[in-house]
Design a protein around this motif. Structure first.
Motif, mmCIF file in Angstrom:
data_model
loop_
_atom_site.group_PDB
_atom_site.id
_atom_site.type_symbol
_atom_site.label_atom_id
_atom_site.label_comp_id
_atom_site.label_asym_id
_atom_site.label_seq_id
_atom_site.Cartn_x
_atom_site.Cartn_y
_atom_site.Cartn_z
ATOM 1 N N UNK A 140 1.245 -1.606 0.071
ATOM 2 C CA UNK A 140 -0.180 -0.499 0.386
ATOM 3 C C UNK A 140 1.230 1.100 -0.153
ATOM 4 N N UNK A 141 1.831 1.423 0.910
ATOM 5 C CA UNK A 141 2.263 2.337 1.018
ATOM 6 C C UNK A 141 3.325 2.880 -0.352
ATOM 7 N N UNK A 142 3.595 1.754 -0.845
ATOM 8 C CA UNK A 142 4.521 1.890 -2.119
ATOM 9 C C UNK A 142 3.650 1.722 -3.194
ATOM 10 N N UNK A 143 2.453 1.798 -3.445
ATOM 11 C CA UNK A 143 1.555 1.710 -4.439
ATOM 12 C C UNK A 143 0.929 3.319 -4.276
ATOM 13 N N UNK A 144 0.916 4.075 -2.845
ATOM 14 C CA UNK A 144 0.685 5.190 -3.047
ATOM 15 C C UNK A 144 2.039 5.906 -3.054
ATOM 16 N N UNK A 145 2.705 5.795 -3.027
ATOM 17 C CA UNK A 145 3.917 6.641 -2.988
ATOM 18 C C UNK A 145 3.457 6.998 -5.268
ATOM 19 N N UNK A 146 3.841 5.044 -5.712
ATOM 20 C CA UNK A 146 4.145 5.246 -7.232
ATOM 21 C C UNK A 146 2.713 6.388 -7.439
ATOM 22 N N UNK A 147 1.799 6.550 -6.830
ATOM 23 C CA UNK A 147 0.531 6.583 -7.849
ATOM 24 C C UNK A 147 0.454 8.676 -7.295
ATOM 25 N N UNK A 148 1.206 9.124 -6.161
ATOM 26 C CA UNK A 148 2.076 10.867 -6.057
ATOM 27 C C UNK A 148 3.228 10.633 -6.626
ATOM 28 N N UNK A 149 4.145 9.688 -7.372
ATOM 29 C CA UNK A 149 5.418 10.610 -8.209
ATOM 30 C C UNK A 149 4.578 10.854 -9.234
ATOM 31 N N UNK A 150 3.940 9.784 -9.779
ATOM 32 C CA UNK A 150 3.517 9.808 -11.411
ATOM 33 C C UNK A 150 2.131 11.000 -11.231
ATOM 34 N N UNK A 151 1.552 11.304 -10.546
ATOM 35 C CA UNK A 151 0.723 12.627 -10.323
ATOM 36 C C UNK A 151 1.581 13.419 -10.327
ATOM 37 N N UNK A 152 3.062 13.810 -10.112
ATOM 38 C CA UNK A 152 3.377 14.594 -9.965
ATOM 39 C C UNK A 152 4.536 14.581 -11.145
ATOM 40 N N UNK A 153 5.569 14.109 -11.097
ATOM 41 C CA UNK A 153 5.419 14.160 -13.030
ATOM 42 C C UNK A 153 4.813 14.579 -13.752
ATOM 43 N N UNK A 154 3.742 14.589 -13.682
ATOM 44 C CA UNK A 154 2.565 14.500 -15.000
ATOM 45 C C UNK A 154 1.970 15.980 -14.918
ATOM 46 N N UNK A 155 2.126 16.871 -13.468
ATOM 47 C CA UNK A 155 1.823 17.463 -13.659
ATOM 48 C C UNK A 155 2.391 19.044 -13.304
#
Length: 155
Positions: A140-155
């Motif tokens: 869960x931790x790394x899944x959420x971290x991965x989603x947040x890093x993708x979201x951060x890189x697309x914005x």
């Protein structure tokens, strides 16, 4: 390594948590049964009007399993954070593997240390429950971290 203060602080917290887990794990079997049954009676009196011995025994077993889940879920979260800080520049798979390997090793060693303790024994199912609880939180931790890093890189 710019995260060394965070890493040291986290290691101190983890050492305290592992000390608590070790204390609970090395207690005499009769003592831990009495402690958990006391909680079962208290909670049982809230749930049931007049709890039977069978209901209390079932509730006691459930509480003991939930304690394992809780302790190892917290450990898994701390382990995930530690490996995130240690290997932040490496692939996420290495961070997951490190956190999972450490948590699983601790889960099995925790059960192995119970063998010489009166009233305690090695239980493979508890080892798997412990490791599984930690692994769920790690993923869960790394899944959420991965989603947040993708979201951060697309914005």
């Amino acid at each position: 390594m710019r995260n060394w203060k965070k890493i040291v602080g986290l290691l101190v917290v983890m050492a305290v948590w592992l000390g608590l887990m070790w204390r609970l794990s090395t207690a005499d079997g009769t003592e831990t049964l009495q402690d958990s049954m006391r909680f079962a009676r208290k909670i049982g009196s809230w749930i049931y009007e007049s709890p039977t011995v069978q209901q209390l025994n079932h509730l006691n077993l459930l509480l003991r399993k939930l304690a394992h889940v809780f302790l190892y879920a917290i450990l898994g979260g701390m382990m995930a954070l530690l490996w995130q800080l240690l290997l932040e520049l490496h692939r996420i798979g290495w961070r997951i593997l490190g956190a999972a390997a450490c948590s699983t090793t601790i889960a099995f060693l925790d059960e192995l240390q119970k063998i010489p303790i009166a009233g305690r024994h090695f239980d493979l199912s508890e080892s798997l429950l412990n490791a599984g609880s930690a692994l769920v939180v790690i993923l869960l931790f790394f899944g959420i971290a991965g989603l947040l890093s993708r979201k951060k890189s697309t914005s």
